[in-house]
Design an enzyme around this catalytic site. Sequence first.
Site, PDB file in Angstrom:
ATOM      1  N   ASP A   8       0.868  -1.178   0.000  1.00 21.04           N
ATOM      2  CA  ASP A   8       0.000   0.000   0.000  1.00 21.04           C
ATOM      3  C   ASP A   8       0.912   1.238   0.000  1.00 21.04           C
ATOM      4  O   ASP A   8       2.137   1.125  -0.169  1.00 21.04           O
ATOM      5  CB  ASP A   8      -0.998  -0.035   1.171  1.00 21.04           C
ATOM      6  CG  ASP A   8      -0.355   0.190   2.535  1.00 21.04           C
ATOM      7  OD1 ASP A   8       0.898   0.270   2.616  1.00 21.04           O
ATOM      8  OD2 ASP A   8      -1.101   0.280   3.534  1.00 21.04           O
ATOM      9  N   CYS A  65       2.869  -3.298   4.107  1.00 22.88           N
ATOM     10  CA  CYS A  65       2.016  -2.158   4.461  1.00 22.88           C
ATOM     11  C   CYS A  65       2.755  -1.420   5.585  1.00 22.88           C
ATOM     12  O   CYS A  65       3.953  -1.641   5.770  1.00 22.88           O
ATOM     13  CB  CYS A  65       0.593  -2.592   4.837  1.00 22.88           C
ATOM     14  SG  CYS A  65       0.436  -3.567   6.346  1.00 22.88           S
ATOM     15  N   THR A  67       2.662  -1.533   8.957  1.00 22.54           N
ATOM     16  CA  THR A  67       3.158  -2.437   9.999  1.00 22.54           C
ATOM     17  C   THR A  67       3.369  -3.864   9.496  1.00 22.54           C
ATOM     18  O   THR A  67       3.984  -4.673  10.193  1.00 22.54           O
ATOM     19  CB  THR A  67       2.119  -2.534  11.133  1.00 22.54           C
ATOM     20  OG1 THR A  67       0.884  -2.991  10.551  1.00 22.54           O
ATOM     21  CG2 THR A  67       1.919  -1.194  11.815  1.00 22.54           C
ATOM     22  N   HIS A  98       9.541 -24.329   9.189  1.00 29.86           N
ATOM     23  CA  HIS A  98       8.335 -24.913   9.781  1.00 29.86           C
ATOM     24  C   HIS A  98       7.058 -24.616   9.006  1.00 29.86           C
ATOM     25  O   HIS A  98       6.149 -25.440   8.981  1.00 29.86           O
ATOM     26  CB  HIS A  98       8.148 -24.392  11.220  1.00 29.86           C
ATOM     27  CG  HIS A  98       9.131 -24.971  12.187  1.00 29.86           C
ATOM     28  ND1 HIS A  98       8.964 -24.920  13.553  1.00 29.86           N
ATOM     29  CD2 HIS A  98      10.306 -25.633  11.986  1.00 29.86           C
ATOM     30  CE1 HIS A  98       9.988 -25.512  14.156  1.00 29.86           C
ATOM     31  NE2 HIS A  98      10.826 -25.935  13.226  1.00 29.86           N
ATOM     32  N   HIS A 133       5.818 -30.977  10.003  1.00 30.07           N
ATOM     33  CA  HIS A 133       5.407 -29.624   9.608  1.00 30.07           C
ATOM     34  C   HIS A 133       4.518 -29.658   8.370  1.00 30.07           C
ATOM     35  O   HIS A 133       3.612 -28.838   8.224  1.00 30.07           O
ATOM     36  CB  HIS A 133       6.636 -28.744   9.383  1.00 30.07           C
ATOM     37  CG  HIS A 133       7.496 -28.647  10.603  1.00 30.07           C
ATOM     38  ND1 HIS A 133       7.040 -28.064  11.764  1.00 30.07           N
ATOM     39  CD2 HIS A 133       8.759 -29.091  10.853  1.00 30.07           C
ATOM     40  CE1 HIS A 133       7.999 -28.143  12.684  1.00 30.07           C
ATOM     41  NE2 HIS A 133       9.039 -28.765  12.158  1.00 30.07           N
TER      42      HIS A 133
HETATM   43  C1  RB5 Z   1      -2.103   2.670   6.473  1.00 27.14           C
HETATM   44  O1  RB5 Z   1      -2.168   3.908   7.097  1.00 27.14           O
HETATM   45  C2  RB5 Z   1      -1.854   1.573   7.502  1.00 27.14           C
HETATM   46  O2  RB5 Z   1      -2.959   1.422   8.326  1.00 27.14           O
HETATM   47  C3  RB5 Z   1      -1.500   0.279   6.806  1.00 27.14           C
HETATM   48  O3  RB5 Z   1      -0.400   0.491   5.997  1.00 27.14           O
HETATM   49  C4  RB5 Z   1      -1.145  -0.900   7.697  1.00 27.14           C
HETATM   50  O4  RB5 Z   1      -0.161  -0.556   8.622  1.00 27.14           O
HETATM   51  C5  RB5 Z   1      -2.253  -1.663   8.295  1.00 27.14           C
HETATM   52  O5  RB5 Z   1      -2.079  -2.670   8.980  1.00 27.14           O
END
Ligand code: RB5
Length: 142
Positions: A8, A65, A67, A98, A133
């Site tokens: 993203d 993304c 996180t 695994h 596994h």
């Molecule tokens: C986008 O702002 C953020 O929410 C997305 O990139 C991600 O971290 C969601 O889990």
Amino acid sequence: MNIAIASDHAGFEIKTAIINYLKQKDFNVFDLGTDGEKSVDYPVFADKVSAYILAQKADLGILICGTGIGISIRANRHKGIRAALLYCDDVAVMSKQHNNANILVFGGRTMAISDIVHRIELFLNTSFEGGRHQKRIDLLDQ
Ligand code: RB5
């Protein structure tokens, strides 16, 4: 090896850096977007890479993304996808040994490119252990 990658907006910058690394190493890369920092919805991009893996158009997927969490959650809703958020080096190794992960996930706002590249290399240099596994992986999709 064919690698499908997408992110993203929060992962866009680090996606570009990962693609540069992969191309230097002569991987065949399918960049499935996003193509800039305009706000987009991460589930759309999780779906694109998951579809490539399930259709066997790529051997491995990479998703980013902010996180790594939201995009992992979405990718793992697809039967047959095993998306692993590689938050440390040990997990990079174990996710191959695994889990035989087929998508590697990173946090664009939480991880450095040097760590990401190192974890991709650890994953690629590790083998799936099979045996008990494999049985557990089979159970994931039942
Ligand atoms: C986008 O702002 C953020 O929410 C997305 O990139 C991600 O971290 C969601 O889990």
